[in-house]
Design a protein around this motif. Structure first.
Motif, PDB file in Angstrom:
ATOM      1  N   ILE A  85      26.186  37.666  38.897  1.00  0.00           N
ATOM      2  CA  ILE A  85      27.600  37.769  38.552  1.00  0.00           C
ATOM      3  C   ILE A  85      27.847  38.717  37.381  1.00  0.00           C
ATOM      4  CG2 ILE A  85      28.127  35.480  39.475  1.00  0.00           C
ATOM      5  CD1 ILE A  85      28.351  34.462  36.627  1.00  0.00           C
ATOM      6  N   GLU A  86      26.794  39.115  36.699  1.00  0.00           N
ATOM      7  CA  GLU A  86      26.976  40.114  35.647  1.00  0.00           C
ATOM      8  C   GLU A  86      27.448  41.458  36.214  1.00  0.00           C
ATOM      9  OE1 GLU A  86      22.546  40.264  36.785  1.00  0.00           O
ATOM     10  OE2 GLU A  86      24.098  38.733  36.502  1.00  0.00           O
ATOM     11  N   HIS A  87      27.296  41.631  37.542  1.00  0.00           N
ATOM     12  CA  HIS A  87      27.750  42.868  38.182  1.00  0.00           C
ATOM     13  C   HIS A  87      29.216  42.801  38.601  1.00  0.00           C
ATOM     14  CE1 HIS A  87      23.821  44.793  38.366  1.00  0.00           C
ATOM     15  NE2 HIS A  87      23.308  43.632  38.726  1.00  0.00           N
ATOM     16  N   ALA A  88      29.840  41.653  38.430  1.00  0.00           N
ATOM     17  CA  ALA A  88      31.225  41.484  38.887  1.00  0.00           C
ATOM     18  C   ALA A  88      32.172  42.548  38.338  1.00  0.00           C
ATOM     19  CB  ALA A  88      31.725  40.086  38.533  1.00  0.00           C
ATOM     20  N   PRO A  89      32.080  42.940  37.052  1.00  0.00           N
ATOM     21  CA  PRO A  89      33.012  43.959  36.544  1.00  0.00           C
ATOM     22  C   PRO A  89      32.915  45.309  37.251  1.00  0.00           C
ATOM     23  CG  PRO A  89      32.017  42.752  34.720  1.00  0.00           C
ATOM     24  CD  PRO A  89      31.278  42.351  35.960  1.00  0.00           C
ATOM     25  N   GLU A  90      31.853  45.537  38.016  1.00  0.00           N
ATOM     26  CA  GLU A  90      31.708  46.793  38.753  1.00  0.00           C
ATOM     27  C   GLU A  90      32.589  46.833  40.002  1.00  0.00           C
ATOM     28  OE1 GLU A  90      27.571  47.258  39.684  1.00  0.00           O
ATOM     29  OE2 GLU A  90      26.940  46.625  37.672  1.00  0.00           O
ATOM     30  N   PHE A  91      33.221  45.706  40.334  1.00  0.00           N
ATOM     31  CA  PHE A  91      33.962  45.612  41.590  1.00  0.00           C
ATOM     32  C   PHE A  91      35.407  45.172  41.368  1.00  0.00           C
ATOM     33  CE2 PHE A  91      29.471  44.898  42.501  1.00  0.00           C
ATOM     34  CZ  PHE A  91      29.243  45.909  43.425  1.00  0.00           C
ATOM     35  N   THR A  92      35.976  45.568  40.259  1.00  0.00           N
ATOM     36  CA  THR A  92      37.363  45.224  39.975  1.00  0.00           C
ATOM     37  C   THR A  92      38.323  46.176  40.698  1.00  0.00           C
ATOM     38  OG1 THR A  92      37.222  46.517  37.938  1.00  0.00           O
ATOM     39  CG2 THR A  92      36.891  44.139  37.757  1.00  0.00           C
ATOM     40  N   ILE A  93      39.600  45.813  40.682  1.00  0.00           N
ATOM     41  CA  ILE A  93      40.638  46.600  41.340  1.00  0.00           C
ATOM     42  C   ILE A  93      41.072  47.740  40.422  1.00  0.00           C
ATOM     43  CG2 ILE A  93      42.938  46.554  42.353  1.00  0.00           C
ATOM     44  CD1 ILE A  93      40.949  44.799  43.868  1.00  0.00           C
ATOM     45  N   GLY A  94      40.784  48.961  40.816  1.00  0.00           N
ATOM     46  CA  GLY A  94      41.170  50.118  40.013  1.00  0.00           C
ATOM     47  C   GLY A  94      40.645  50.017  38.594  1.00  0.00           C
ATOM     48  N   ASP A  95      41.533  50.291  37.622  1.00  0.00           N
ATOM     49  CA  ASP A  95      41.130  50.211  36.221  1.00  0.00           C
ATOM     50  C   ASP A  95      41.597  48.911  35.577  1.00  0.00           C
ATOM     51  OD1 ASP A  95      43.821  50.660  36.176  1.00  0.00           O
ATOM     52  OD2 ASP A  95      43.748  52.463  34.916  1.00  0.00           O
ATOM     53  N   PHE A 117      33.738  30.575  38.511  1.00  0.00           N
ATOM     54  CA  PHE A 117      35.028  31.179  38.188  1.00  0.00           C
ATOM     55  C   PHE A 117      35.271  31.163  36.684  1.00  0.00           C
ATOM     56  CE2 PHE A 117      37.637  30.813  42.380  1.00  0.00           C
ATOM     57  CZ  PHE A 117      36.630  31.480  43.044  1.00  0.00           C
ATOM     58  N   TYR A 118      34.935  30.053  36.060  1.00  0.00           N
ATOM     59  CA  TYR A 118      35.147  29.953  34.604  1.00  0.00           C
ATOM     60  C   TYR A 118      34.294  30.993  33.868  1.00  0.00           C
ATOM     61  CZ  TYR A 118      35.280  28.176  29.858  1.00  0.00           C
ATOM     62  OH  TYR A 118      35.428  28.072  28.483  1.00  0.00           O
ATOM     63  N   LYS A 119      33.064  31.192  34.323  1.00  0.00           N
ATOM     64  CA  LYS A 119      32.205  32.186  33.674  1.00  0.00           C
ATOM     65  C   LYS A 119      32.749  33.595  33.882  1.00  0.00           C
ATOM     66  CE  LYS A 119      27.402  33.485  32.948  1.00  0.00           C
ATOM     67  NZ  LYS A 119      25.977  33.189  33.266  1.00  0.00           N
ATOM     68  N   LEU A 120      33.243  33.880  35.079  1.00  0.00           N
ATOM     69  CA  LEU A 120      33.836  35.190  35.324  1.00  0.00           C
ATOM     70  C   LEU A 120      35.030  35.431  34.411  1.00  0.00           C
ATOM     71  CD1 LEU A 120      33.739  35.290  39.234  1.00  0.00           C
ATOM     72  CD2 LEU A 120      32.353  36.675  37.677  1.00  0.00           C
ATOM     73  N   LEU A 126      37.570  38.464  33.470  1.00  0.00           N
ATOM     74  CA  LEU A 126      38.131  38.868  34.750  1.00  0.00           C
ATOM     75  C   LEU A 126      39.284  37.951  35.178  1.00  0.00           C
ATOM     76  CD1 LEU A 126      34.908  39.732  36.767  1.00  0.00           C
ATOM     77  CD2 LEU A 126      36.357  41.252  35.419  1.00  0.00           C
ATOM     78  N   ASP A 127      40.281  38.553  35.791  1.00  0.00           N
ATOM     79  CA  ASP A 127      41.359  37.818  36.438  1.00  0.00           C
ATOM     80  C   ASP A 127      41.012  37.738  37.923  1.00  0.00           C
ATOM     81  OD1 ASP A 127      42.852  37.547  34.105  1.00  0.00           O
ATOM     82  OD2 ASP A 127      43.833  39.487  34.399  1.00  0.00           O
ATOM     83  N   ILE A 128      40.957  36.529  38.446  1.00  0.00           N
ATOM     84  CA  ILE A 128      40.483  36.323  39.808  1.00  0.00           C
ATOM     85  C   ILE A 128      41.645  36.185  40.777  1.00  0.00           C
ATOM     86  CG2 ILE A 128      39.164  34.786  41.328  1.00  0.00           C
ATOM     87  CD1 ILE A 128      37.597  33.932  38.763  1.00  0.00           C
ATOM     88  N   THR A 129      41.557  36.917  41.880  1.00  0.00           N
ATOM     89  CA  THR A 129      42.448  36.725  43.017  1.00  0.00           C
ATOM     90  C   THR A 129      41.603  36.226  44.172  1.00  0.00           C
ATOM     91  OG1 THR A 129      44.027  38.446  42.354  1.00  0.00           O
ATOM     92  CG2 THR A 129      43.986  37.837  44.673  1.00  0.00           C
ATOM     93  N   LEU A 130      42.085  35.198  44.857  1.00  0.00           N
ATOM     94  CA  LEU A 130      41.347  34.604  45.966  1.00  0.00           C
ATOM     95  C   LEU A 130      41.987  35.019  47.281  1.00  0.00           C
ATOM     96  CD1 LEU A 130      39.018  32.693  46.737  1.00  0.00           C
ATOM     97  CD2 LEU A 130      40.667  30.811  46.658  1.00  0.00           C
TER      98      LEU A 130
END
Length: 208
Positions: A85-95, A117-120, A126-130
């Motif tokens: 999950i440390e790679h999650a910021p590489e897959f955000t929406i735009g900037d 989700f809490y860790k993200l 990160l702001d999560i959209t499901l």
């Protein structure tokens, strides 16, 4: 009009399979009144190639300047855990710091979702959209989990096509309930083909 979830980039997932099909999807999107599109190819399978996605996104956005394009990803929860999950910021929406996550359609929501989700949110900001909660067996069996998502600040999308799966379809009923109770933050096309934009236009007109 903005569509924040679609699979219009060709040859990278189970959406458009060719540049010609992508062009037809663009025509359908424009006909539906869409002038802003967030491309969200699946980051799910082991053959996912971010470089190819970025190259084709650049070609598409350059070819159709009349649409405001943003690149994001629909990140499969289990795949994210596999790569870390440390790679999650590489897959955000735009900037932005928003990430679009999905569980397996028709399957259960993973038991560890709250911790992850809490860790993200807390560790990576990160702001999560499901994506499409109306498809998950856990939600269909116990709608209260949707309120837990909302209490954690999770945005939720309803895929337009799910609203038209039939009067007695559980997923369609769930999708409509999400909208009725104000728990749907965005109706999206989730378009995999040109025809899906017809459902999107109808849904936005009725419920948007």
């Amino acid at each position: 009009m903005r569509d924040e979830h679609c699979h219009i980039i060709w040859g990278v997932d189970d959406g458009s399979d060719s540049f010609d099909m992508t062009r037809e999807m663009v025509k359908a999107a424009l006909s539906a009144g869409i002038d802003e599109i967030v491309c969200t190819p699946h980051m799910r399978w082991s053959d996912f190639d971010k470089r190819v996605v970025q190259e084709r996104f650049a070609r598409l956005s350059s070819a159709v300047p009349s649409i405001k394009w943003t690149l994001g990803y629909e990140v499969y929860y289990k795949r994210l855990l596999e790569i870390g999950i440390e790679h999650a910021p590489e897959f955000t929406i735009g900037d932005t710091n928003m990430i679009l996550l999905e569980f397996n359609s028709g399957a259960v929501v993973s038991d560890d979702w709250q911790r992850v989700f809490y860790k993200l949110q807390s560790t990576y900001g990160l702001d999560i959209t499901l994506a499409h909660p109306e498809r998950y067996a856990t939600v269909l069996e116990n709608f209260d989990i949707v309120y837990q998502f909302a209490d954690m600040g999770i945005r939720m999308q309803v895929s337009a096509g799910d609203l038209y799966r039939g009067m007695f379809d559980k997923g369609a009923k769930c999708a409509k309930r999400l909208i009725k109770e104000g728990l749907c933050d965005a109706i999206v096309s989730d378009a995999h083909c040109p025809e899906h934009y017809e459902d999107f236009a109808r849904a936005v007109k009725k419920w948007g």
